[in-house]
Design a protein around this motif. Structure first.
Motif: not given
Length: 193
Positions: A104-128
């Protein structure tokens, strides 16, 4: 005077015996570590096995080497930064520990707070799909013009259904508390004129 001389002799004798006891206790404490290791090695208690002990490399018996899963990595950025995995795909055996790195690279001249949200495909793989370490576990603060590599350590559970041969792990990385855009000057604010 004889009593005082006897008392001094007794005290010196007692001091000598106490010094011997202190010396023996120190020696016992010093010898305790190698003695403990030897006892544990003989009894098999609390022993961390080494390669030299069993010859060759240690193997994880939970890895299912009979099948291979292709894991595809995807990224989406919702904010003023660049975000991507260093590799697009990886072949792993179920039960095998694997690591992928996202940049990840922040190209801005200010600090940035960020969060990542995962998702999986196929959906049935999520629990494994078990993540051991992930930058998505907590909010990230990127300093102005900072670039960072963030690892994801994961294991695919060997109980994953046999028909699943591909899993896609996708992250959406978005700015938290993004600044609100100001309305251009001279534009109506919703009140009629």
């Amino acid at each position: 005077m004889s009593d005082k001389a006897d008392e001094r002799r007794f005290n010196r004798g007692m001091l000598g015996r106490l010094l011997v006891v202190v010396g023996v206790m120190f020696g016992f404490g010093y010898a305790l570590v190698p003695l403990y290791k030897k006892i544990c090695e003989i009894t098999g208690i609390n022993v961390v096995t080494t390669r030299e002990l069993y010859g060759g490399s240690l193997k994880n018996t939970q890895v299912d080497t009979s099948r291979t899963i292709t894991v595809e990595f995807d990224s989406n950025a919702r904010g003023p930064f660049a975000f991507r995995p260093v590799k697009n795909t990886m072949e792993v055996h179920p039960g095998e520990m694997a690591t992928i790195v996202y940049e990840v690279a922040n190209g801005q001249s200010r600090d940035i707070a960020a969060q990542a949200i995962p998702s999986y495909a196929p959906k049935q793989a999520t629990e494994y799909f078990k993540k051991v370490e992930c930058f998505c576990f907590k909010q990230q603060t990127l300093k102005a013009n900072e670039a960072r590599q963030m690892p994801v350590v994961f294991v695919i559970d060997p109980k994953l259904p046999k028909d699943v041969k591909n899993i896609t792990l996708s992250y959406t990385f978005f700015e938290v508390g993004a600044p609100v855009a100001q309305a251009p000057a001279g534009e109506a604010t919703g009140h009629g004129s």
